[in-house]
Design an enzyme around this catalytic site. Structure first.
Site, short mmCIF file in Angstrom:
data_model
loop_
_atom_site.label_atom_id
_atom_site.label_comp_id
_atom_site.label_asym_id
_atom_site.label_seq_id
_atom_site.Cartn_x
_atom_site.Cartn_y
_atom_site.Cartn_z
N ASN A 16 -74.02 -18.05 -50.38
CA ASN A 16 -74.43 -19.37 -50.82
C ASN A 16 -74.14 -19.46 -52.32
OD1 ASN A 16 -75.95 -21.66 -51.72
ND2 ASN A 16 -77.19 -21.49 -49.88
N HIS B 289 -74.36 -24.81 -40.59
CA HIS B 289 -74.41 -23.51 -41.25
C HIS B 289 -75.81 -22.94 -41.13
CE1 HIS B 289 -75.24 -26.66 -44.23
NE2 HIS B 289 -76.00 -25.77 -44.87
N HIS C 56 -78.52 -20.21 -42.57
CA HIS C 56 -78.87 -19.42 -43.76
C HIS C 56 -79.48 -18.09 -43.34
CE1 HIS C 56 -78.43 -22.74 -46.72
NE2 HIS C 56 -78.69 -23.48 -45.65
#
Length: 182
Positions: A70, A140, A142
């Site tokens: 990230n 997406h 995490h």
């Protein structure tokens, strides 16, 4: 060594606070690199796969999904697993994409444990802008390593995240770990 502070003349009421300047975050605040619309052409996740792994902060590439750091991590080692295919909703993934996404998530946890020994993880995805997705048009997931005591006053009071390692170094550590861990 004690940090050296200097006063600046100007207008305002003295508030007794020191300032931690983070100009590198200005591009994030201004929305640089954010997705434009729902199409792949404006998607940073679709664009990043055309970069080399170092430039794109890519940790590993699979057949249908990939893992990357990230750019604005919550914690050291904060990565994301996402399909190459530009798809917004988890229910739109093919069974093979879902399986590889899950396998990459498991491996990401093993790699983080191998290279950084986190005490736990936050794992999840935000589906839609109202759910907190910054880039809602491209799914997406995490994977955020957590350590006891990793939450402190800086993000709450100072709106600043303190990270102990540069992103390029973290990417290399995780990429090397990805190759070393089964």
């Amino acid at each position: 060594m004690t940090p050296e502070f200097s006063e600046q003349d100007g207008v305002g009421v003295h508030d007794a606070l020191q300032r931690l300047w983070t100009p590198h975050r200005l591009s994030y605040v201004q929305g640089a690199g954010k997705a434009h619309g729902d199409e792949p052409e404006g998607c940073p996740f679709c664009r990043v796969v055309s970069l080399d792994d170092e430039a794109g902060l890519i940790i590993a590439r699979g057949a249908e999904v990939f893992a990357l750091l990230n750019l604005y991590p919550y914690n050291p080692g904060h990565l994301m697993v996402l399909p190459y295919r530009h798809v917004a909703d988890y229910t739109e993934l093919a069974a093979s994409e879902t399986a590889e996404l899950a396998a990459f998530t498991q491996k990401a946890m093993k790699v983080a444990r191998h290279v950084a020994s986190p005490h736990g993880f936050n794992i999840g995805m935000n589906q839609g802008v109202v759910a907190g997705a910054g880039i809602a048009a491209h799914l997406h997931q995490h994977v955020v390593p957590r350590w006891g005591g990793d939450a402190n006053f800086m993000p709450v009071i100072g709106h600043t995240k303190v990270l102990p390692q540069l992103l390029g170094e973290t990417r290399q550590l995780l990429s090397d770990g990805w190759k070393a861990v089964d």
